[in-house]
Scaffold this motif. Structure first.
Motif, PDB file in Angstrom:
ATOM      1  N   UNK A   1       0.872  -1.166   0.000  1.00 13.84           N
ATOM      2  CA  UNK A   1       0.000   0.000   0.000  1.00 13.84           C
ATOM      3  C   UNK A   1       0.912   1.220   0.000  1.00 13.84           C
ATOM      4  N   UNK A   2       0.708   2.116  -0.954  1.00 18.60           N
ATOM      5  CA  UNK A   2       1.496   3.345  -0.984  1.00 18.60           C
ATOM      6  C   UNK A   2       0.931   4.288   0.079  1.00 18.60           C
ATOM      7  N   UNK A   3       1.790   4.688   1.005  1.00 20.97           N
ATOM      8  CA  UNK A   3       1.353   5.533   2.113  1.00 20.97           C
ATOM      9  C   UNK A   3       1.769   6.994   1.950  1.00 20.97           C
ATOM     10  N   UNK A   4       2.864   7.243   1.227  1.00 20.76           N
ATOM     11  CA  UNK A   4       3.337   8.626   1.093  1.00 20.76           C
ATOM     12  C   UNK A   4       4.343   8.727  -0.039  1.00 20.76           C
ATOM     13  N   UNK A   5       4.536   9.958  -0.488  1.00 20.59           N
ATOM     14  CA  UNK A   5       5.554  10.285  -1.496  1.00 20.59           C
ATOM     15  C   UNK A   5       6.153  11.625  -1.092  1.00 20.59           C
ATOM     16  N   UNK A   6       7.461  11.758  -1.240  1.00 23.77           N
ATOM     17  CA  UNK A   6       8.087  13.030  -0.891  1.00 23.77           C
ATOM     18  C   UNK A   6       7.602  14.118  -1.839  1.00 23.77           C
ATOM     19  N   UNK A   7       7.357  15.303  -1.297  1.00 26.98           N
ATOM     20  CA  UNK A   7       7.017  16.447  -2.140  1.00 26.98           C
ATOM     21  C   UNK A   7       8.249  16.924  -2.888  1.00 26.98           C
ATOM     22  N   UNK A   8       9.372  16.852  -2.232  1.00 26.56           N
ATOM     23  CA  UNK A   8      10.628  17.362  -2.796  1.00 26.56           C
ATOM     24  C   UNK A   8      11.423  16.249  -3.471  1.00 26.56           C
ATOM     25  N   UNK A   9      12.312  16.683  -4.347  1.00 26.70           N
ATOM     26  CA  UNK A   9      13.297  15.791  -4.940  1.00 26.70           C
ATOM     27  C   UNK A   9      14.517  15.835  -4.015  1.00 26.70           C
ATOM     28  N   UNK A  10      15.048  14.662  -3.684  1.00 25.84           N
ATOM     29  CA  UNK A  10      16.185  14.575  -2.778  1.00 25.84           C
ATOM     30  C   UNK A  10      17.408  14.184  -3.612  1.00 25.84           C
ATOM     31  N   UNK A  11      18.363  15.114  -3.797  1.00 24.38           N
ATOM     32  CA  UNK A  11      19.511  14.818  -4.659  1.00 24.38           C
ATOM     33  C   UNK A  11      20.701  14.240  -3.888  1.00 24.38           C
ATOM     34  N   UNK A  12      21.534  13.526  -4.616  1.00 26.29           N
ATOM     35  CA  UNK A  12      22.856  13.169  -4.084  1.00 26.29           C
ATOM     36  C   UNK A  12      23.855  13.168  -5.229  1.00 26.29           C
TER      37      UNK A  12
ATOM     38  N   UNK B   1      25.700  11.964 -15.802  1.00 25.92           N
ATOM     39  CA  UNK B   1      25.037  12.545 -14.637  1.00 25.92           C
ATOM     40  C   UNK B   1      26.014  12.698 -13.478  1.00 25.92           C
ATOM     41  N   UNK B   2      25.794  13.724 -12.674  1.00 23.93           N
ATOM     42  CA  UNK B   2      26.620  13.949 -11.488  1.00 23.93           C
ATOM     43  C   UNK B   2      26.136  13.129 -10.299  1.00 23.93           C
ATOM     44  N   UNK B   3      24.901  12.657 -10.392  1.00 23.74           N
ATOM     45  CA  UNK B   3      24.267  11.890  -9.329  1.00 23.74           C
ATOM     46  C   UNK B   3      22.806  11.725  -9.667  1.00 23.74           C
ATOM     47  N   UNK B   4      21.988  11.579  -8.655  1.00 21.05           N
ATOM     48  CA  UNK B   4      20.564  11.397  -8.886  1.00 21.05           C
ATOM     49  C   UNK B   4      19.764  12.365  -8.013  1.00 21.05           C
ATOM     50  N   UNK B   5      18.582  12.735  -8.523  1.00 19.88           N
ATOM     51  CA  UNK B   5      17.594  13.405  -7.694  1.00 19.88           C
ATOM     52  C   UNK B   5      16.416  12.457  -7.633  1.00 19.88           C
TER      53      UNK B   5
ATOM     54  N   UNK C   1      24.229   8.434   2.542  1.00 15.79           N
ATOM     55  CA  UNK C   1      23.723   8.527   3.916  1.00 15.79           C
ATOM     56  C   UNK C   1      22.871   9.768   4.154  1.00 15.79           C
ATOM     57  N   UNK C   2      23.255  10.897   3.603  1.00 16.72           N
ATOM     58  CA  UNK C   2      22.465  12.124   3.810  1.00 16.72           C
ATOM     59  C   UNK C   2      21.069  11.979   3.206  1.00 16.72           C
ATOM     60  N   UNK C   3      20.974  11.315   2.064  1.00 15.00           N
ATOM     61  CA  UNK C   3      19.668  11.075   1.435  1.00 15.00           C
ATOM     62  C   UNK C   3      18.807  10.210   2.356  1.00 15.00           C
ATOM     63  N   UNK C   4      19.381   9.132   2.863  1.00 14.09           N
ATOM     64  CA  UNK C   4      18.614   8.239   3.719  1.00 14.09           C
ATOM     65  C   UNK C   4      18.192   8.934   5.013  1.00 14.09           C
ATOM     66  N   UNK C   5      19.060   9.754   5.562  1.00 12.90           N
ATOM     67  CA  UNK C   5      18.693  10.522   6.758  1.00 12.90           C
ATOM     68  C   UNK C   5      17.526  11.454   6.451  1.00 12.90           C
ATOM     69  N   UNK C   6      17.549  12.093   5.285  1.00 10.69           N
ATOM     70  CA  UNK C   6      16.459  12.989   4.893  1.00 10.69           C
ATOM     71  C   UNK C   6      15.148  12.219   4.721  1.00 10.69           C
ATOM     72  N   UNK C   7      15.222  11.060   4.071  1.00 10.45           N
ATOM     73  CA  UNK C   7      14.028  10.247   3.854  1.00 10.45           C
ATOM     74  C   UNK C   7      13.443   9.788   5.194  1.00 10.45           C
ATOM     75  N   UNK C   8      14.304   9.410   6.132  1.00 13.01           N
ATOM     76  CA  UNK C   8      13.816   9.028   7.460  1.00 13.01           C
ATOM     77  C   UNK C   8      13.133  10.207   8.142  1.00 13.01           C
ATOM     78  N   UNK C   9      13.664  11.402   7.964  1.00 14.74           N
ATOM     79  CA  UNK C   9      13.029  12.586   8.529  1.00 14.74           C
ATOM     80  C   UNK C   9      11.669  12.825   7.886  1.00 14.74           C
ATOM     81  N   UNK C  10      11.611  12.718   6.559  1.00  9.79           N
ATOM     82  CA  UNK C  10      10.360  12.980   5.844  1.00  9.79           C
ATOM     83  C   UNK C  10       9.277  11.946   6.150  1.00  9.79           C
TER      84      UNK C  10
END
Length: 160
Positions: A72-83, A98-102, A146-155
Motif C-alpha cells: 500500500x502506498x502511504x506517502x511520497x516526498x514532495x521534494x526531490x532529494x539529490x545526491x 550525470x553527477x548523481x541522482x535526484x 547517507x544524507x539522502x537516507x537521513x532525509x528520507x527518514x526525517x520525511x
C-alpha cells in the motif's frame, strides 16, 4: 573529469522505495556489483513519461519480485532529494552523463510475507536482503547516500 565538469552535469531523475513491513522494519539489500558493503533500498530511473509512483512500483517489482498487490502506498516526498556520486564514479556510471541522482521517494507498507520477496530476478541487482530497523539504517548505507537516507527518514519518520 574535473570538478567543474562534474558540477555542470545534470542529476538523473530517479525514484526510491522505502518498503516497510508490519513490524516497522525497512527492506534493504546488498548490491551485487559491490565488493564492499553497499546496502540500499530499491531505487531506479524514471522512464520518459512515467509517473514517480508508477516507476516506484516497477522498480520494486524488478528488484525484489514484490508485486503491487502486496503493498500500500502511504506517502511520497514532495521534494526531490539529490545526491552526488563520488567524483571517481561519475565517469563510470551512466556513461558519465550525470553527477548523481535526484530522487522522489515513495513509502510503501508491505503486506506480504518474506516468501513474496525474490531478489533472484531476471536482471538481479542484489546478492542478499534483510529487514533493518530505521535506527540502524543510515549507518549501514554506502557513505555517499547517507544524507539522502537521513532525509528520507526525517520525511517519513512519523509513519514508520
Amino acid at each position: 573529469m574535473t570538478p567543474d565538469q562534474i558540477a555542470a552535469l545534470p542529476y538523473r531523475p530517479c525514484v526510491g522505495v522505502m518498503l516497510v513491513n508490519e513490524q516497522g522494519k525497512v527492506f534493504t539489500a546488498q548490491r551485487i556489483d559491490s565488493d564492499v558493503p553497499a546496502w540500499q533500498m530499491p531505487q531506479g530511473g524514471i522512464d520518459a513519461g512515467e509517473a514517480p509512483r508508477d516507476a516506484a512500483l516497477r522498480e520494486l517489482w524488478e528488484e525484489t519480485g514484490v508485486t503491487a498487490d502486496k503493498v500500500v502506498i502511504e506517502a511520497e516526498t514532495d521534494e526531490w532529494v539529490p545526491y552526488d556520486l563520488p567524483a571517481d564514479l561519475v565517469p563510470r556510471i551512466w556513461g558519465g552523463k550525470y553527477r548523481g541522482q535526484e530522487q522522489k521517494w515513495v513509502l510503501m507498507r508491505f503486506h506480504g510475507t518474506d516468501a513474496d520477496i525474490d531478489i533472484a530476478t531476471e536482471h538481479p541487482e542484489f546478492s542478499a536482503w534483510r529487514w533493518m530497523g530505521p535506527e540502524t539504517l543510515v549507518d549501514n548505507i554506502v557513505p555517499f547516500k547517507r544524507a539522502v537516507y537521513a532525509r528520507v527518514l526525517t520525511l517519513f519518520g512519523d509513519r514508520l
